[in-house]
Design an enzyme around this catalytic site. Structure first.
Site, short mmCIF file in Angstrom:
data_model
loop_
_atom_site.label_atom_id
_atom_site.label_comp_id
_atom_site.label_asym_id
_atom_site.label_seq_id
_atom_site.Cartn_x
_atom_site.Cartn_y
_atom_site.Cartn_z
CG ASP A 13 -1.95 -1.14 1.20
OD1 ASP A 13 -1.93 -1.95 0.26
OD2 ASP A 13 -2.75 -1.24 2.16
CG ASP A 51 -6.42 0.01 1.33
OD1 ASP A 51 -6.69 -1.18 1.61
OD2 ASP A 51 -6.82 0.97 2.02
CG HIS A 53 -11.23 0.97 0.54
ND1 HIS A 53 -11.24 -0.35 0.91
CD2 HIS A 53 -10.28 1.58 1.31
CE1 HIS A 53 -10.33 -0.53 1.88
NE2 HIS A 53 -9.73 0.62 2.13
CG HIS A 57 -14.83 0.10 1.99
ND1 HIS A 57 -13.98 -0.07 3.05
CD2 HIS A 57 -15.03 -1.14 1.47
CE1 HIS A 57 -13.67 -1.35 3.16
NE2 HIS A 57 -14.28 -2.02 2.20
CG HIS A 86 -8.39 5.15 3.09
ND1 HIS A 86 -9.37 4.89 4.02
CD2 HIS A 86 -7.79 3.96 2.83
CE1 HIS A 86 -9.36 3.62 4.32
NE2 HIS A 86 -8.42 3.01 3.61
CE LYS A 111 -3.92 -4.49 1.29
NZ LYS A 111 -4.60 -3.45 2.10
CB CYS A 156 -1.90 -3.02 5.33
SG CYS A 156 -3.63 -2.46 5.23
#
Ligand code: VGL
Ligand code: ZN
Length: 202
Positions: A13, A51, A53, A57, A86, A111, A156
């Site tokens: 990330d 990351d 989203h 989310h 984010h 993810k 993470c």
């Protein structure tokens, strides 16, 4: 240090929203970039995570009435910290840091793309059951040892390292190439948990 054919680096990330000026900025987040670029090519297998989203989310405080960023709530799969919006799919904040050598990536794993569940770990979503597919990819490439770097150390990176050892990989975290969010002592807790689980911190 050159690594053997079974060694993978997993870059977690390193995205604009986790760097200074981003929506969920990690202090010194951009400082990991030169450090990671320097060691990337020492590893025969290179995986980057992103990351990723959807708008609205479930991990966003803005999706929960009356909630504030950094509150913890109960989700069906367990406690969940609520974050500022984010790494929204397709946004600039979700892009990798522009100086990161992403062209060296052989696999880019996204993810956190399901509305109802967050995914800190590169291996499992936060229910610790739903697979991202990374385990199969690494095993398919003969990987036995993973080195983790990136953002954030205590979320993470730590969750990925803990899952890696749980799955039977040797796991190492290069701390000089990581930076932490450090929410209510989360960094110390994560370091202790990783050490106890057999993750090599160096
Ligand atoms: C992360 C919080 C929310 C991370 C991602 O990359 O550590 N932390 N989403
Ligand atoms: Zn996230």
């Amino acid at each position: 240090m050159k690594h053997g054919p079974e060694d993978a680096i997993i870059v977690i990330d390193v995205q604009n929203d986790f760097c200074p000026g981003g929506a969920l900025a990690v202090e010194g987040g951009d400082e990991v970039v030169p450090e990671i670029n320097r060691i990337l090519r020492d590893f025969p297998v290179r995986v980057f995570t992103q990351d990723w989203h959807p708008i609205g989310h479930g991990s966003f405080a803005s999706s929960h009435d009356g909630a504030q960023a950094f509150d913890t709530i109960r989700m069906p799969y367990g406690p969940q910290v609520l974050w500022p919006d984010h790494c929204v799919q397709g946004s600039d904040g979700a892009e990798f840091h522009e100086d990161l050598h992403v062209e060296t990536a052989e696999m880019i794993l996204r993810k956190g793309f399901r509305h109802e569940i967050d995914s800190y770990s590169a291996f499992f979503e936060n229910d610790k059951i739903t697979s991202t597919g990374l385990e199969g990819y690494l095993r398919g490439r003969g990987v036995t040892c993973v080195t983790l770097v990136g953002l954030a150390t205590d979320y993470c990176v730590a969750w990925s390292a803990l899952d890696a050892v749980r799955l039977g990989f040797e796991a190492r975290v290069k701390l000089s190439a990581c930076r932490a969010i450090d929410l209510n002592g989360s960094l110390d807790a994560a370091l202790r948990e990783m050490e106890a689980a057999g993750v090599t911190l160096y």
